[in-house]
Design a protein around this motif. Structure first.
Motif, PDB file in Angstrom:
ATOM      1  N   GLY A  42       0.787  -1.230   0.000  1.00  0.00           N
ATOM      2  CA  GLY A  42       0.000   0.000   0.000  1.00  0.00           C
ATOM      3  C   GLY A  42       0.816   1.274   0.000  1.00  0.00           C
ATOM      4  O   GLY A  42       0.420   2.261   0.615  1.00  0.00           O
ATOM      5  N   GLY A  43       1.981   1.270  -0.651  1.00  0.00           N
ATOM      6  CA  GLY A  43       2.777   2.484  -0.789  1.00  0.00           C
ATOM      7  C   GLY A  43       3.891   2.652   0.222  1.00  0.00           C
ATOM      8  O   GLY A  43       4.622   3.622   0.161  1.00  0.00           O
ATOM      9  N   ALA A  44       4.049   1.742   1.156  1.00  0.00           N
ATOM     10  CA  ALA A  44       5.118   1.837   2.152  1.00  0.00           C
ATOM     11  C   ALA A  44       5.847   0.500   2.233  1.00  0.00           C
ATOM     12  O   ALA A  44       5.291  -0.538   1.899  1.00  0.00           O
ATOM     13  CB  ALA A  44       4.548   2.202   3.520  1.00  0.00           C
ATOM     14  N   GLU A  45       7.094   0.553   2.686  1.00  0.00           N
ATOM     15  CA  GLU A  45       7.858  -0.679   2.842  1.00  0.00           C
ATOM     16  C   GLU A  45       7.440  -1.379   4.121  1.00  0.00           C
ATOM     17  O   GLU A  45       7.083  -0.739   5.106  1.00  0.00           O
ATOM     18  CB  GLU A  45       9.347  -0.373   2.849  1.00  0.00           C
ATOM     19  CG  GLU A  45       9.821   0.177   1.535  1.00  0.00           C
ATOM     20  CD  GLU A  45      11.329   0.189   1.408  1.00  0.00           C
ATOM     21  OE1 GLU A  45      12.003  -0.466   2.212  1.00  0.00           O
ATOM     22  OE2 GLU A  45      11.816   0.837   0.479  1.00  0.00           O
ATOM     23  N   GLY A  46       7.464  -2.708   4.099  1.00  0.00           N
ATOM     24  CA  GLY A  46       7.077  -3.487   5.265  1.00  0.00           C
ATOM     25  C   GLY A  46       7.896  -4.754   5.381  1.00  0.00           C
ATOM     26  O   GLY A  46       8.832  -4.988   4.611  1.00  0.00           O
ATOM     27  N   ILE A  47       7.548  -5.577   6.353  1.00  0.00           N
ATOM     28  CA  ILE A  47       8.264  -6.823   6.614  1.00  0.00           C
ATOM     29  C   ILE A  47       7.238  -7.936   6.817  1.00  0.00           C
ATOM     30  O   ILE A  47       6.220  -7.739   7.469  1.00  0.00           O
ATOM     31  CB  ILE A  47       9.139  -6.701   7.883  1.00  0.00           C
ATOM     32  CG1 ILE A  47      10.231  -5.663   7.680  1.00  0.00           C
ATOM     33  CG2 ILE A  47       9.754  -8.037   8.252  1.00  0.00           C
ATOM     34  CD1 ILE A  47      11.044  -5.390   8.930  1.00  0.00           C
ATOM     35  N   GLU A  48       7.546  -9.115   6.270  1.00  0.00           N
ATOM     36  CA  GLU A  48       6.733 -10.300   6.503  1.00  0.00           C
ATOM     37  C   GLU A  48       7.607 -11.351   7.172  1.00  0.00           C
ATOM     38  O   GLU A  48       8.679 -11.675   6.674  1.00  0.00           O
ATOM     39  CB  GLU A  48       6.179 -10.837   5.178  1.00  0.00           C
ATOM     40  CG  GLU A  48       5.308 -12.045   5.338  1.00  0.00           C
ATOM     41  CD  GLU A  48       4.758 -12.527   4.019  1.00  0.00           C
ATOM     42  OE1 GLU A  48       3.728 -11.986   3.576  1.00  0.00           O
ATOM     43  OE2 GLU A  48       5.371 -13.440   3.436  1.00  0.00           O
ATOM     44  N   MET A  49       7.163 -11.851   8.324  1.00  0.00           N
ATOM     45  CA  MET A  49       7.922 -12.836   9.082  1.00  0.00           C
ATOM     46  C   MET A  49       7.079 -14.093   9.248  1.00  0.00           C
ATOM     47  O   MET A  49       5.899 -14.006   9.572  1.00  0.00           O
ATOM     48  CB  MET A  49       8.297 -12.287  10.460  1.00  0.00           C
ATOM     49  CG  MET A  49       9.225 -11.097  10.379  1.00  0.00           C
ATOM     50  SD  MET A  49       9.585 -10.376  11.975  1.00  0.00           S
ATOM     51  CE  MET A  49       8.131  -9.387  12.231  1.00  0.00           C
ATOM     52  N   THR A  61       3.276 -13.133   9.906  1.00  0.00           N
ATOM     53  CA  THR A  61       2.999 -11.809  10.452  1.00  0.00           C
ATOM     54  C   THR A  61       3.509 -10.771   9.476  1.00  0.00           C
ATOM     55  O   THR A  61       4.682 -10.790   9.109  1.00  0.00           O
ATOM     56  CB  THR A  61       3.674 -11.623  11.825  1.00  0.00           C
ATOM     57  OG1 THR A  61       3.190 -12.628  12.707  1.00  0.00           O
ATOM     58  CG2 THR A  61       3.360 -10.252  12.394  1.00  0.00           C
ATOM     59  N   ARG A  62       2.633  -9.884   9.068  1.00  0.00           N
ATOM     60  CA  ARG A  62       3.011  -8.768   8.208  1.00  0.00           C
ATOM     61  C   ARG A  62       3.022  -7.503   9.046  1.00  0.00           C
ATOM     62  O   ARG A  62       2.010  -7.139   9.645  1.00  0.00           O
ATOM     63  CB  ARG A  62       2.036  -8.622   7.053  1.00  0.00           C
ATOM     64  CG  ARG A  62       2.156  -9.750   6.069  1.00  0.00           C
ATOM     65  CD  ARG A  62       1.366  -9.497   4.814  1.00  0.00           C
ATOM     66  NE  ARG A  62       1.513 -10.656   3.940  1.00  0.00           N
ATOM     67  CZ  ARG A  62       0.504 -11.236   3.313  1.00  0.00           C
ATOM     68  NH1 ARG A  62      -0.709 -10.735   3.421  1.00  0.00           N
ATOM     69  NH2 ARG A  62       0.708 -12.288   2.555  1.00  0.00           N
ATOM     70  N   VAL A  63       4.177  -6.864   9.082  1.00  0.00           N
ATOM     71  CA  VAL A  63       4.319  -5.596   9.798  1.00  0.00           C
ATOM     72  C   VAL A  63       4.315  -4.514   8.729  1.00  0.00           C
ATOM     73  O   VAL A  63       5.248  -4.404   7.943  1.00  0.00           O
ATOM     74  CB  VAL A  63       5.616  -5.557  10.639  1.00  0.00           C
ATOM     75  CG1 VAL A  63       5.735  -4.236  11.368  1.00  0.00           C
ATOM     76  CG2 VAL A  63       5.637  -6.721  11.624  1.00  0.00           C
TER      77      VAL A  63
END
Length: 144
Positions: A42-49, A61-63
């Protein structure tokens, strides 16, 4: 007979406690760490663990906002989702609004829990859990 019952109870109790400790220590261990691109997030960087529960079922878990991941003092974990956060002065939010910061899903992407921030005055956010959220993560340095 009472000695046999006592010994059997001790054996079963010890087994249950050790299983619970293994589950507590191993739950936050991250097996897969993936960077979410702005197009995916959605337009921002994130992390999936990806972690696993005691039955080795994957939990994803998506942060969505990695600034909510902070160092933790909990044993057997490196990061945790923050309880409180203050935005930098260059960013503004409307007080009273809520947004989802992270989500935990099962392997079929059914949402099990959310980490939600409620914004207050001055960009101060207070977080709370909705459902069953994985909050602590043990990330091995090779994954980073």
């Amino acid at each position: 007979m009472s000695a046999r019952i006592a010994l059997a109870s001790i054996a079963v109790g010890t087994s249950g406690i050790s299983t619970a400790l293994v589950g507590w220590c191993g739950q936050p261990y991250v097996t897969t760490l993936r960077h979410l691109t702005p197009e995916e997030n959605g337009g921002a960087e994130g992390i999936e663990m990806t972690t696993q529960n005691l039955l080795l079922t994957p939990r994803i878990t998506r942060v969505y906002d990695p600034t909510f991941l902070i160092e933790t003092k909990r044993g057997f974990a490196k990061w945790e989702l923050a309880d409180k956060l203050v935005l930098p002065s260059d960013k503004t939010v409307e007080p009273g609004t809520e947004e989802t910061v992270a989500e935990t899903m099962d392997k079929d992407e059914k949402v099990l829990g959310r980490w939600v921030v409620k914004w207050g005055e001055g960009g101060e956010g207070t977080c709370h859990e909705v459902g069953k959220m994985i909050r602590f993560y043990n990330v091995h340095e090779e994954l980073i």
